[in-house]
Write an enzyme that holds these catalytic residues in place. Structure first.
Site, short mmCIF file in Angstrom:
data_model
loop_
_atom_site.label_atom_id
_atom_site.label_comp_id
_atom_site.label_asym_id
_atom_site.label_seq_id
_atom_site.Cartn_x
_atom_site.Cartn_y
_atom_site.Cartn_z
N GLU A 772 -32.86 50.14 19.17
CA GLU A 772 -32.38 48.86 18.63
C GLU A 772 -30.93 48.56 19.01
OE1 GLU A 772 -33.32 49.02 14.45
OE2 GLU A 772 -35.46 49.20 14.83
N GLU A 873 -44.49 49.76 18.29
CA GLU A 873 -44.57 49.91 16.83
C GLU A 873 -45.35 48.76 16.21
OE1 GLU A 873 -40.69 50.47 15.07
OE2 GLU A 873 -39.96 51.64 16.77
#
Length: 995
Positions: A772, A873
């Site tokens: 991220e 994910e």
């Protein structure tokens, strides 16, 4: 008294002396089931009393035959089909005798009622051999004319061979279980033989131990009881009960088995099949009627109250409540140990009434937590519920949990408020969770797909239908694009040109000011709406400006799409949303730029999407991308036998990666593991490889969890992704790392790389290097811009075989300007310029209300870089299982049909072990819901099977998905099986098969 020791004369004497008294006392004893039952078995006593009663009603000869039938008859004679005298045979056909037999056996079957429910399934073999398994021998069930059944275990070559039943899910550590089995023997036996009741305990590490329960000596023509008890101090991986013992060649006969567990308060302990919604609360003294008994402070003091604050605080239910006071840490609170009262693999619902008091805190976070310790001392904290508690009134907290393993110690506690604030608890309930009824598919009448619900979108009537939010000024202007934004065009197809008019918003003094409309009556529940518009900012902006289409749904903000504008061009704004609960008011508005910056909005479209309309197109793309034509050429047999031979082709493995997130606790649940290994071929670890997990305190390492999970995956041939080496978001960095100075932080980063990648070199196919990076900057802010590229470089040096990924969220859905495809591309190119060996692009895929063209557009943009793209994910969320299934299908089909996508990982699939609510495919106790069924259906659709016959050229042709196959060829003379692989390729694959 052993009735088998009495001859008939003795029985007749006892009949005339005491039949009436014994029968009366027998029924009174059976009815009472009180203290005397500890000394006398009421079922056995009543059986004898009833036999005597029968004699009183019938002649002595009838009694004699009846006793032979129920007491004296040899079990070996019964199962061999031997008969007693002709007169006895005639009497055995008597209806009255048959009824008496059934009643007596029912009495015996019910003899465990006073002790608790029998955890043995099919305890009297009335269901045949169901739930029972012979251990390296043979077995069957014999049914007598009386209706009795018993098992015969034969062909025994060793003493330990017998009959067994797995009772793992029906026993708990810390409880005492009582065993009683009615057994016999048959065969060439001189004297007697020992029959043993035994437990086989299998641990997770493969070690097996045995626990002797009881032993009895049995001779032919007699039924005997083997009795005993056992308890488990800890819960092994598997618990098997079995009966064994007689010498090889001797048949073991088993009439019934009873295992019961009376609880401390005399109420029965029930197995999974007996538990129902509304089951008893496992919390002892749940409303403090018995003071503070069974409760304890967790690092603090607990006090019982009937009121507080001069009577202003009183219990909402019952007469008392408890407070946890003198708290010095937020984890201090009130707790109760519940060891031995919970069953693994069952879902429990927790409800608590709580509030706070003191320290001038009016509202704060409150948590219900479960702490478990396994027999190997591994600890786990399970968050059950989290909510806000106030000092004004009692608040109800609710949550659910499930234990995958069998902990040796379990404590539930309430914690959370800051130190100095008292926790007040009025009640706590923990019950087996009722199974929720599956949600029905939503019925949507006249969905009007593609119809814009925005009034006066083209501004032909000026700004009618629109109103300014705040004191800004709206005006209609000309000069905007005449074409639809690309994502809307993909959904709507051919469409009339836009009017070229736009709304100019001036006099903006707050970021939320802009044009708005009320659309409450135009929305339909469970429809997925696509949002599209052209937006632009005026001059005077200092830096990029975020522009957002938002919805106020009963005063709650819902994101309809966002984009970042940093110049005077028109930008496409796209997104989606869905409403699943009937609102009273819905307002749509466009907002975002800083105060003083003018906003321009054109061609606003909000329309419901027929998401299935693209499926035919996607199936065509999928077949072209993921399948290949195959020609099987057969040789090695004469043409006459080969022509017309039957060919059966079956795909055994799909080469495309379909994976899931798993956690260490999941692998203690056999049902979870079974579903996982059957339906996924890749895995990623939810937390167990992250730095805060492997080194929670400096120098205190925990690789054990990841090692065990990796071992499981390797044992099943499942590939793995490494997630993640670092996490750039500061809140996800453990406190000891954040506290380091820059030099020590640099050393810690290097140690992390060396430790992790050296330990697992060659074992993880992928690594998410620094998670991220579009949303965080902890390491870059502390160690400089080069640190990100250096992480990639060092990781590649330590494990050159691993593909190194970037990984981020909201890349594919248009709802986050920080992580739009353009920003992601810019970041990846920047890393490459610094020499970072980026090998793959991770799209997390935590997506809401997915729209196919929006997802496809993002993939198209990222695909120009040439890197493999993985959904790393993926999860979708909806309270309605059918809508959740639709969301999942939309995303999976878009991903599988796109040439740039090389793998799809789900972020879990089992309820209570997902990061998002209402996103699971399998319910907590193992039932596959509609979303799970949809996933399985797609996996089936994306696998190939074919059958037919060999043609005149000795060939068989078909088209199959990439992967591994078995082919069976059946000719007139033989059957042959071969394996082959279909890999990627544009031309037909020719496979030569020699027979």
């Amino acid at each position: 008294m052993n009735f088998l020791c009495l001859d008939e004369a003795q029985i007749r004497e006892r009949v005339y002396l005491g039949s009436c008294l014994l029968v009366f006392f027998g029924f009174r004893l059976w009815d009472s089931k009180k203290e005397i039952c500890r000394l006398v078995d009421p079922a056995l006593f009543l059986r004898f009393a009833l036999i005597i009663l029968l004699q009183s009603l019938q002649n002595e000869k009838r009694l004699s035959l009846l006793l032979h039938k129920f007491v004296f008859q040899s079990p070996s004679q019964a199962h061999r089909g031997h008969q007693v005298s002709e007169e006895a045979a005639d009497n055995q056909k008597s209806k009255s005798d048959s009824n008496n037999s059934g009643y007596l056996n029912q009495v015996m079957a019910n003899s465990s009622d006073s002790q608790g429910t029998n955890i043995i399934q099919n305890h009297n073999f009335s269901g045949g051999m169901h739930s029972w398994h012979p251990n390296c021998c043979e077995s069957w069930v014999v049914s007598a004319e009386s209706g009795d059944c018993y098992a015969v275990v034969t062909n025994r070559k060793e003493c330990w061979q017998g009959l067994e039943q797995d009772i793992t899910s029906r026993v708990s550590p810390g409880s005492t279980y009582f065993v009683s089995a009615c057994v016999g023997v048959s065969g060439s036996l001189q004297g007697s033989a020992d029959v043993l009741a035994t437990l086989r305990l299998e641990d997770q590490d493969g070690a097996t131990t045995y626990k002797r329960i009881g032993i009895t000596s049995v001779s032919k023509e007699r039924w005997e009881k083997v009795e005993g008890s056992f308890s488990l101090s800890s819960m092994p991986n598997r618990v098997v009960f079995y009966l064994e013992g007689p010498s090889p060649g001797i048949d073991l006969l088993i009439k019934s088995v009873v295992i019961t567990c009376p609880s401390a308060n005399g109420k029965e302990r029930v197995d999974r099949e007996c538990i129902a919604a509304g089951d008893e609360n496992i919390i002892l003294n749940p409303v403090f009627d018995d003071g503070l008994n069974n409760w304890a402070g967790r690092g603090c003091k607990i006090v019982l109250h009937d009121s507080m604050a001069d009577g202003k605080i009183v219990p909402q239910s019952g007469k008392h409540f408890a407070s946890a006071t003198e708290r010095t840490q937020n984890w201090n609170g009130i707790q109760q140990e519940v060891t031995g009262r919970l069953q693994r693999k069952l879902a429990y619902e927790v409800t608590a009434l709580v509030r706070i008091f003191g320290n001038n805190v009016s509202s704060t976070d409150m948590r219900i937590t479960l702490w478990t310790q396994m027999p190997d001392l591994r600890e786990q904290y399970i968050g059950i519920a989290n909510g806000q508690a106030t000092d004004k009134d009692w608040t109800q907290m609710q949550g659910k949990f499930l234990l995958n393993g069998a902990p040796s110690k379990v404590i539930i506690y309430i914690e959370g408020p800051p130190a100095g604030t008292d926790i007040l608890v009025n009640s706590l309930t923990v019950k087996h969770a009722a199974k929720a009824a599956p949600s029905p598919p939503p019925i949507i009448e006249n969905p009007a797909f593609g119809v814009n619900i925005i009034e006066n979108s083209d501004l032909n009537n000026g700004t009618n239908g629109w109103f300014p939010l705040g004191n800004c000024i709206l005006s209609a202007q000309t000069g905007s694009p005449h074409i639809l934004p690309p994502s809307a065009r993909d959904s709507l197809g051919p469409h009339e040109p836009l009017s070229g008019r736009y709304i100019l918003v001036t006099n903006r003094t707050q970021t939320w000011m802009g044009p708005a409309q009320i659309i409450t009556d135009k929305l339909k529940l469970f429809l997925t709406y696509q949002v599209s518009a052209w937006v632009r900012i005026g001059s005077g902006a200092s830096g990029p400006q975020n522009i957002n289409i938002a919805l106020g749904v009963d005063n709650q903000w819902v994101n309809g799409g966002q984009v970042e504008a940093n110049d005077d061009r028109w930008h496409e704004l796209s997104g989606s949303f869905r409403i699943e609960k009937q609102p009273s008011k819905v307002m749509v508005y466009i907002q975002g730029p800083a105060s003083g910056v003018d906003l321009m909005v054109a061609g606003v479209q909000i329309f419901p999407v027929d998401r299935r309309a693209r499926f035919k197109h996607l199936k065509h793309l999928t077949d072209k991308l993921r399948k290949r034509d195959v020609v099987l050429k057969f040789s090695g047999a004469d043409s006459s036998s080969l022509l017309g031979a039957t060919v059966i082709v079956r795909q055994t493995q799909n080469s495309f990666p379909f994976g899931s997130c798993i956690s260490r606790t999941n692998i203690d649940n056999e049902d979870f593991v079974d579903f996982f290994v059957k339906n996924f071929n890749w895995a990623v670890f939810g937390n167990e490889l992250k730095w805060y997990w492997t080194e929670p305190q400096r120098g205190n390492f925990n690789y054990r969890d990841a090692d065990e999970m990796l071992d499981l995956c390797m044992s099943h041939g499942i590939e793995t992704r490494g997630h993640c080496i670092f996490w750039e978001v500061e809140s996800m960095v453990q406190s000891w790392v954040r506290s380091l100075n820059n030099n020590d932080l640099m050393s810690a980063v290097q140690n992390r790389l060396n430790g992790l990648l050296s330990r697992y070199k060659g074992k993880f196919n992928h690594y998410d290097v620094n998670n991220e990076m579009l949303h965080g900057s902890f390491f870059q802010g502390r160690l400089g811009k080069d640190i990100r590229a250096n992480m990639f470089k060092t990781a590649h040096q330590l494990d050159p075989s691993a593909t190194l990924f970037v990984n981020d969220y909201h890349v594919e859905d248009g709802c986050d300007p920080k992580s739009c495809p353009e920003s992601y591309i810019e970041q990846i190119l920047d890393l490459q310029e610094q020499g970072a060996p980026v090998g793959g692009i991770g799209i997390q895929g935590h997506i809401d209300s997915p729209i196919g063209p929006i997802v496809s557009s993002a993939l198209d943009k990222l695909g120009i870089l040439g890197f493999p793209i993985w959904f790393t994910e993926l999860d979708v969320s909806s309270v309605n299982e059918y809508v959740r299934a639709d969301d999942l299908e939309v995303t999976l089909r878009e991903a599988f049909a796109h040439a740039a996508v090389d793998g799809i990982m789900l972020w879990g699939f089992w309820e209570l072990f997902m990061s998002r609510a209402n996103s699971h495919l399998v319910n907590a106790e193992g039932d596959v819901n509609e979303a799970g069924k949809r996933y399985l259906a797609l996996r089936k659709e994306w696998s190939s099977h074919a059958h037919g016959h060999v043609d005149e050229q000795g060939e068989f042709t078909f088209s199959g998905f990439h992967g591994t196959y078995d082919v069976v060829i059946v000719t007139t003379s033989k059957r042959t099986t071969k394996s082959f692989v279909i890999d990627k390729g544009d031309s037909p694959l020719v496979v030569s098969i020699s027979l």
